[in-house]
Scaffold this motif. Structure first.
Motif, PDB file in Angstrom:
ATOM      1  N   THR A   9       0.823  -1.219   0.000  1.00  0.00           N
ATOM      2  CA  THR A   9       0.000   0.000   0.000  1.00  0.00           C
ATOM      3  C   THR A   9       0.856   1.268   0.000  1.00  0.00           C
ATOM      4  O   THR A   9       2.002   1.265   0.473  1.00  0.00           O
ATOM      5  N   PRO A  39      -3.962   1.841  -2.616  1.00  0.00           N
ATOM      6  CA  PRO A  39      -3.856   2.950  -1.650  1.00  0.00           C
ATOM      7  C   PRO A  39      -3.761   2.494  -0.187  1.00  0.00           C
ATOM      8  O   PRO A  39      -2.885   2.943   0.547  1.00  0.00           O
ATOM      9  N   TRP A  65      -0.252  -1.588   6.556  1.00  0.00           N
ATOM     10  CA  TRP A  65       0.164  -0.697   7.646  1.00  0.00           C
ATOM     11  C   TRP A  65      -1.096  -0.129   8.271  1.00  0.00           C
ATOM     12  O   TRP A  65      -1.951   0.416   7.570  1.00  0.00           O
ATOM     13  N   VAL A  71     -10.454   3.908  14.077  1.00  0.00           N
ATOM     14  CA  VAL A  71     -11.001   3.689  12.742  1.00  0.00           C
ATOM     15  C   VAL A  71     -10.008   2.901  11.883  1.00  0.00           C
ATOM     16  O   VAL A  71     -10.393   2.102  11.027  1.00  0.00           O
TER      17      VAL A  71
END
Ligand SMILES: Cc1nc2c(=O)[nH]c(=O)nc-2n(C[C@H](O)[C@H](O)[C@H](O)CO)c1C
Length: 156
Positions: A9, A39, A65, A71
């Protein structure tokens, strides 16, 4: 021809795929490596699916990661469920290498965790692809860790 998928990512703060690919190239030189960069972690399952099903990869390693917030942790959980479902559906391994940004005291530590985890899990993947289900049996119960030094078995 053995094919290995590598998903990573742009969210990640370490280029973990670079280290994973080095290990795969060194230990499985005959393999074709297909890299797919997305992304963020929630985009990983579909990339892994495409590599396994559309590209015919034998296995995939994902390098994600997770940020420090709640969240972010929910995002990881969602990704994790997606990858587990994918493994069950395809019967192929997806080795989920994830670094949680809050698991280290400082950035140097975090960097070292990321590199170590990527390398060791890349080797796990190579072993499973190359030698199959008993490849890691010699290490069963040994308290191996990725990202940290091994803990070792409680009793020999
Ligand atoms: C909250 C959040 N946290 C993370 C994270 O910790 N790590 C990561 O790689 N990506 C995160 N993202 C982005 C999503 O995974 C995804 O890339 C976007 O929602 C676009 O589909 C989001 C939205």
């Amino acid at each position: 021809m053995i094919k290995i998928g590598v998903v990573d990512t742009t969210f990640s703060r370490v280029d973990m795929a670079k280290y994973a690919i080095e290990v795969i190239e060194e230990n499985l030189p005959e393999a074709e490596i297909i890299r797919y960069t997305v992304p963020g972690i929630k985009d990983i399952p579909v990339a892994a699916r495409r590599l396994l099903i559309d590209e015919g990869c034998d296995a995939v390693i994902t390098l994600g990661w997770v940020g420090p917030g709640q969240v972010d942790k929910y995002s990881y959980l969602a990704m994790s469920v997606g990858l587990i479902m994918l493994q069950i559906m395809t019967g192929k391994h997806v080795i989920d290498v994830t670094v949680h940004e809050d698991e280290a005291g400082d950035l140097d530590d975090l960097y070292n965790i990321a590199v170590d985890r990527a390398r060791k899990h890349a080797l796990n993947l190579v072993m499973l692809v190359k030698y199959g289900r008993e490849a890691l049996t010699q290490y069963a119960g040994k308290g191996l860790r990725q990202g940290r030094p091994d803990e070792g078995p409680i009793k020999e």
